[in-house]
Design a protein around this motif. Sequence first.
Motif, PDB file in Angstrom:
ATOM      1  N   ASP A  56     -11.453 -60.702  16.698  1.00 25.03           N
ATOM      2  CA  ASP A  56     -12.896 -60.703  16.935  1.00 25.03           C
ATOM      3  C   ASP A  56     -13.567 -61.846  16.182  1.00 25.03           C
ATOM      4  O   ASP A  56     -14.486 -62.484  16.692  1.00 25.03           O
ATOM      5  N   SER A  57     -13.093 -62.137  14.979  1.00 26.06           N
ATOM      6  CA  SER A  57     -13.710 -63.184  14.150  1.00 26.06           C
ATOM      7  C   SER A  57     -13.469 -64.589  14.701  1.00 26.06           C
ATOM      8  O   SER A  57     -14.208 -65.509  14.357  1.00 26.06           O
ATOM      9  N   ILE A  58     -12.458 -64.757  15.535  1.00 24.19           N
ATOM     10  CA  ILE A  58     -12.205 -66.089  16.110  1.00 24.19           C
ATOM     11  C   ILE A  58     -12.750 -66.200  17.530  1.00 24.19           C
ATOM     12  O   ILE A  58     -12.479 -67.171  18.233  1.00 24.19           O
ATOM     13  N   ALA A  59     -13.544 -65.223  17.934  1.00 19.69           N
ATOM     14  CA  ALA A  59     -14.254 -65.256  19.218  1.00 19.69           C
ATOM     15  C   ALA A  59     -13.306 -65.521  20.387  1.00 19.69           C
ATOM     16  O   ALA A  59     -13.514 -66.427  21.179  1.00 19.69           O
ATOM     17  N   LEU A  60     -12.278 -64.701  20.469  1.00 17.44           N
ATOM     18  CA  LEU A  60     -11.265 -64.844  21.520  1.00 17.44           C
ATOM     19  C   LEU A  60     -11.821 -64.865  22.928  1.00 17.44           C
ATOM     20  O   LEU A  60     -11.305 -65.569  23.782  1.00 17.44           O
ATOM     21  N   HIS A  61     -12.821 -64.070  23.170  1.00 17.66           N
ATOM     22  CA  HIS A  61     -13.273 -63.898  24.547  1.00 17.66           C
ATOM     23  C   HIS A  61     -14.498 -64.742  24.889  1.00 17.66           C
ATOM     24  O   HIS A  61     -15.121 -64.520  25.933  1.00 17.66           O
ATOM     25  N   ASN A  62     -14.819 -65.721  24.061  1.00 17.06           N
ATOM     26  CA  ASN A  62     -15.894 -66.657  24.403  1.00 17.06           C
ATOM     27  C   ASN A  62     -15.393 -67.600  25.474  1.00 17.06           C
ATOM     28  O   ASN A  62     -14.311 -68.172  25.354  1.00 17.06           O
TER      29      ASN A  62
ATOM     30  N   GLY B 204      -6.125 -63.105  25.742  1.00 15.24           N
ATOM     31  CA  GLY B 204      -6.781 -62.567  24.549  1.00 15.24           C
ATOM     32  C   GLY B 204      -6.259 -61.191  24.192  1.00 15.24           C
ATOM     33  O   GLY B 204      -6.003 -60.883  23.025  1.00 15.24           O
ATOM     34  N   ASP B 205      -6.047 -60.366  25.202  1.00 17.52           N
ATOM     35  CA  ASP B 205      -5.520 -59.022  24.966  1.00 17.52           C
ATOM     36  C   ASP B 205      -4.079 -59.079  24.450  1.00 17.52           C
ATOM     37  O   ASP B 205      -3.720 -58.369  23.512  1.00 17.52           O
ATOM     38  N   VAL B 206      -3.279 -59.937  25.073  1.00 18.61           N
ATOM     39  CA  VAL B 206      -1.886 -60.103  24.642  1.00 18.61           C
ATOM     40  C   VAL B 206      -1.843 -60.654  23.215  1.00 18.61           C
ATOM     41  O   VAL B 206      -1.042 -60.213  22.393  1.00 18.61           O
TER      42      VAL B 206
ATOM     43  N   ARG C 173       1.383 -57.110  15.813  1.00 22.36           N
ATOM     44  CA  ARG C 173       2.831 -57.045  15.563  1.00 22.36           C
ATOM     45  C   ARG C 173       3.237 -58.030  14.465  1.00 22.36           C
ATOM     46  O   ARG C 173       4.036 -57.697  13.579  1.00 22.36           O
ATOM     47  N   HIS C 174       2.702 -59.252  14.498  1.00 32.01           N
ATOM     48  CA  HIS C 174       3.004 -60.249  13.455  1.00 32.01           C
ATOM     49  C   HIS C 174       2.534 -59.774  12.082  1.00 32.01           C
ATOM     50  O   HIS C 174       3.230 -59.972  11.086  1.00 32.01           O
ATOM     51  N   MET C 175       1.357 -59.162  12.049  1.00 31.14           N
ATOM     52  CA  MET C 175       0.830 -58.658  10.772  1.00 31.14           C
ATOM     53  C   MET C 175       1.728 -57.552  10.223  1.00 31.14           C
ATOM     54  O   MET C 175       2.016 -57.522   9.027  1.00 31.14           O
TER      55      MET C 175
END
Length: 192
Positions: free
Chosen positions: A9-15, A130-132, A139-141
């Motif tokens: 959300d902080s990197i504005a994926l869906h902009n 964005g969803d993927v 998973r990486h975290m």
Amino acid sequence: MDKAEKLADSIALHNRIEVEDIPKIDLYSDQVIQLFENSFAVSKRHEDEKILTKTMINNYAKGKLFYPIDSKKYSRNHVMLINMIYQMKSVLSINDVKKTLEGINDKAVQQEGSLESFYRSYLKVQQDNGDVFTAGLSRHMETAANVLPNEENDSELEKVLLIASLAHMSKLYKRAAEKLVDDLRKGEDGSR
């Protein structure tokens, strides 16, 4: 909201610039720049970062990354192509972007098919990406948090491991994209 969703959300994926966001009239470069600034301002890493400049647009035009404009104005198709260039240029070389968009530009010039329809498909894929990404980030975290031995488990090492993991995945995706561009080139000269 979990950590991955919060970061995503902080990197504005869906902009993005939707078809409906693009005016139905041709735009001057200043208007195109303003559209991009309004659409992507929240995704800037630093406040003084420029999303798009006249120089960038002129370089894309000189490099023939999109077909020629008419009367110093950019059509809706041009805005869609400039957005795709904007998205790809941070990963691919300008020559690779040009090769990737070559066929789309040719079809737009010859008015074959609908660039708008293709662009809507592109936006749908972008939404899915964005969803993927968010699921993969989670998973990486989790992996970064669980792979360190217990005696070394601290938040800084975990974060460094996560950064290295994401950078590596980015490199793999970049190489896959470059391979596909190379395949487009091979199709051009008939070799396979």
